[in-house]
Design an enzyme around this catalytic site. Structure first.
Site, short mmCIF file in Angstrom:
data_model
loop_
_atom_site.label_atom_id
_atom_site.label_comp_id
_atom_site.label_asym_id
_atom_site.label_seq_id
_atom_site.Cartn_x
_atom_site.Cartn_y
_atom_site.Cartn_z
N GLU A 1 -29.61 -27.02 3.38
CA GLU A 1 -28.76 -28.20 3.46
C GLU A 1 -29.24 -29.19 4.53
O GLU A 1 -28.47 -29.65 5.38
CB GLU A 1 -27.31 -27.79 3.70
N ASP B 1 -21.04 -19.77 -2.79
CA ASP B 1 -20.51 -20.25 -1.51
C ASP B 1 -19.01 -20.02 -1.37
O ASP B 1 -18.23 -20.96 -1.48
CB ASP B 1 -20.82 -21.75 -1.38
N GLU C 1 -12.10 -22.79 3.34
CA GLU C 1 -12.78 -23.97 2.81
C GLU C 1 -12.49 -24.20 1.33
O GLU C 1 -12.15 -25.31 0.92
CB GLU C 1 -14.29 -23.85 3.04
C1 GCV Z 1 -21.89 -25.13 7.92
C2 GCV Z 1 -21.17 -24.86 2.73
C3 GCV Z 1 -20.24 -25.71 3.54
C4 GCV Z 1 -20.96 -26.33 4.72
C5 GCV Z 1 -21.57 -25.20 5.55
C6 GCV Z 1 -22.51 -24.40 4.66
C7 GCV Z 1 -23.12 -23.21 5.37
O1 GCV Z 1 -22.10 -25.64 2.07
O2 GCV Z 1 -19.64 -26.67 2.73
O3 GCV Z 1 -20.03 -27.06 5.47
O4 GCV Z 1 -22.24 -25.69 6.69
O5 GCV Z 1 -21.79 -23.91 3.55
O6 GCV Z 1 -22.62 -22.11 5.18
O7 GCV Z 1 -24.06 -23.37 6.11
#
Ligand code: GCV
Length: 666
Positions: free
Chosen positions: A274, A353, A381
């Site tokens: 990411e 996720d 989340e």
């Molecule tokens: C910390 C998902 C979340 C991100 C997070 C990522 C991760 O994509 O939406 O906010 O980033 O996981 O676990 O690194």
């Protein structure tokens, strides 16, 4: 401003055990009274007994324990073991080290807080060894005070790029140590801005102090590391893990860091994920990156925890070949055995996720020669932002109990992460935490059950979700039997209810992009994140079988054959693995479309019943707690209704198939 809540350490006066003479004398063995953990254990015991039972105990201390250097997870577990026995003299707590004594003290305080009879509870000597060596919380706190995916206010570690240490810091350490947490990563895995400077003089003094406070409660301090520190703070032009200049920079840096923060136990790294930097930029492997850092921190007896959340987040939605679910496996399996022995791979529980329902990641049970840690998420989340009640421990129990068939015996996820299956050097479990600076720490009081429960389960994976919830309610809300039954009736089914009104049959997503709260069926359908449901007028689901992306075959047999076959695949995951017509009949006897309608109407109805149950507690629980949860339920019902109506309308419009029961669909 109101003081923060004490949660399960409120130590309110108790009825039982008041006459128990044994509680006036304690003997601690395994560490002497000068040890900072033992001092904290003694203070906690005195405070708890005084306030719950009005008893002021005498404490007799044992000898200094031989200092065993921890060289693997088994050493950690041995040092944290405790036993509790009773004799005519009083209560005897023996710890494998000072940390064991601390856990023994919390065991006794919990027994009293739950109104259990001490003489009954410890009639036979009770010995407990933690199931997992590392029991860790990952904070996604940023130094500006914001929290990525935080739903309980701002960070209590950072304000305006400064580290804050106050009364709350110590209470936090007490709270999490009391449920068995022994490791905390204090900053977001997305290490940016000021956080990149945590390994510089700017923050060393505060970090050293924080580390000492944690150490006093048996908690190891860990930090997330910016993989490209050599460039971002070191002024080099590379972060190539095989470049001598890079290696030499890290050597000097780590010598400085560990001399200034002596309690530091290691680092967590999110690389090549990411948008974060990583070894791929230099044509190197994840193992090259992890091993380079691990070799350097080894001199300080520290570890590198390396995340497996590596996938292409710039996928073209038209591309049906690339499967995000495969990415972790494809990126990490080929190097099984190449990771050095102070590297631990941290693996999210599912391949995507933290959706409300996912299969267990095939890396768990795939990797056989690599230290592994499971990562779960108690920050809600995708599970309701701590507005909707969603007690996650039943989910975690399923994950831990999943049979991977990686060996003849000891093949569950719990066995793997305990270190037993592969005799791993280090292993354990981490949760992305759900705390913030809200008065009650977790936004919704009921979300506290996930923080409490994660710690308890990580310490003892044999505990049931019911047992954990009961302890939480008795210690935090009320030990009135009627209140207990009502709150358990809310917590225990809450995860399945949330699942029923959100995305169906394991397909996941359908959430509002970016925020991840609320329904948007196509929110991620034409986006770059690899998160598709592929619904059309005939059917829905992703074909991950041998005829599709092949993901199902990444599992050991018989799991691979079960997942690969729609007739064998469990209903709750069937759309994760298969693209099926709406008319396909599930094991439940319902068609896919009727399941979608029924589960959504039922889920919304059940959410209303949960809210109604909570209403019956007015006047029976603390007013603050009552109002806090009541207000969240109001919002949960708005959310549940939207999910129900949007999902049902969407699939009615796509499929043209009416609801058998003729309910209102828009
Ligand atoms: C910390 C998902 C979340 C991100 C997070 C990522 C991760 O994509 O939406 O906010 O980033 O996981 O676990 O690194």
């Amino acid at each position: 401003m109101k003081d923060h809540a004490k949660l399960w350490l409120a130590y309110t006066p108790k009825k039982n055990n008041r006459e128990c003479a044994l509680l006036s004398k304690f003997s601690f063995a395994g560490a002497d009274g000068t040890d900072s953990i033992v001092k904290n254990a003694a203070a906690e015991l005195k405070c708890g007994l005084k306030s719950m039972l009005d008893i002021e105990p005498e404490i007799v201390y044992g000898d200094t324990a031989a200092q065993i250097k921890i060289s693997n997870g088994k050493d950690m577990q041995a040092r944290e073991e405790y036993s509790i026995s009773l004799s005519g003299e009083g209560v005897f707590i023996e710890g494998g080290s000072a940390a064991g004594i601390l856990y023994g003290v919390f065991d006794i305080l919990r027994t009293i807080a739950c109104e259990k009879n001490i003489e009954e509870a410890y009639k036979a000597k009770k010995t407990v060894r933690p199931s997992n060596p590392l029991r860790m919380l990952n904070h996604w706190d940023n130094m500006d005070g914001s929290i990525e995916r935080g739903y309980s206010g701002e960070s209590f570690f950072y304000v305006n790029n400064e580290i804050v240490i106050d009364e709350r810091t110590k209470d936090y350490a007490r709270l999490i140590a009391s449920v068995g947490i022994n490791a905390v990563v204090i900053n977001n895995v997305n290490v940016k801005d000021a956080a990149s400077y945590m390994i510089t003089d700017r923050y060393f003094d505060k970090l050293a102090l924080l580390g000492e406070i944690f150490a006093g409660y048996g908690i190891g301090l860990y930090m997330s590391l910016n993989y490209a520190s050599t460039i971002e703070i070191g002024g080099l032009d590379s972060a190539d893990p095989l470049d001598e200049k890079v290696i030499s920079w890290w050597k000097t840096k780590m010598a400085e860091v560990f001399s200034r923060i002596p309690t530091l136990k290691g680092f967590l790294v999110k690389a090549d994920s990411e948008g974060r930097p990583g070894p791929f930029t230099y044509g190197r492997t994840q193992a090259d990156g992890a091993n380079m850092l691990a070799d350097i921190v080894k001199d300080y007896n520290a570890i590198i925890i390396w995340r497996c959340f590596v996938y292409n987040c710039r996928q073209d939605w038209r591309d049906r070949k690339t499967d995000r679910a495969r990415a972790g496996y494809d990126n990490f399996m080929p190097m099984d055995g190449d990771y050095h022995d102070n590297v631990i791979l941290q693996i999210k529980n599912g391949p995507m996720d933290f959706q409300i329902r996912e299969p267990v990641s095939p890396l768990l049970g795939g990797l056989k020669k690599t230290n592994q840690m499971l990562e779960v998420q108690i920050a809600q989340e995708y599970t309701g932002h701590q507005i909707d009640v969603c007690y996650l421990i039943p989910d975690f129990k399923e994950i831990l109990g999943f049979k991977t068939y990686c060996s003849e015996s000891n093949d569950t996820v719990a066995d793997i992460i305990s270190g037993d299956t592969f005799n791993s050097r280090f292993s354990g479990i981490a949760a992305v935490t759900n705390t913030g600076n809200d008065f009650n720490w977790t936004g919704n009081y009921l979300a506290g059950a996930n923080l409490f429960g994660f710690g308890r389960l990580a310490f003892d994976t044999e505990l049931s979700a019911e047992q954990i919830a009961e302890e939480f309610v008795r210690m935090t809300i009320s030990d009135d039997e009627e209140v207990l039954a009502t709150v358990l009736g809310i917590l225990l089914p809450s995860r399945e209810i949330y699942e029923r009104y959100t995305s169906p049959l394991g397909i996941g997503w359908m959430v509002q992009p970016a925020t991840h709260y609320g329904c948007s069926v196509d929110g991620y359908e034409y986006d770059r994140w690899g998160t598709y449901h592929r619904a059309d007028h005939l059917g829905i689901g992703v074909d991950r079988t041998d005829k599709g992306t092949g993901y199902a075959l990444l599992y050991n047999e018989p799991n691979a054959s079960v997942y690969n076959d729609p007739e064998k695949c469990p209903d709750e995951l069937v759309l994760f693995f298969h693209h099926l017509p709406y008319t396909h009949v599930l094991h439940s006897g319902k068609t896919v479309i009727q399941h979608i309608y029924d589960s959504h109407f039922e889920g919304y109805d059940e959410a209303k019943q949960l809210a109604a149950k909570w209403e019956t507690l007015k006047g029976k629980v603390d007013e603050d707690i009552f109002e806090n949860v009541r207000e969240r339920f109001e919002r949960q019902l708005v959310n549940a209704r939207e999910w129900c109506d949007q999902v049902n309308s969407y699939f009615y419009r796509k499929s043209g198939i009416p609801d058998e029961k003729g309910r209102e669909i828009y």
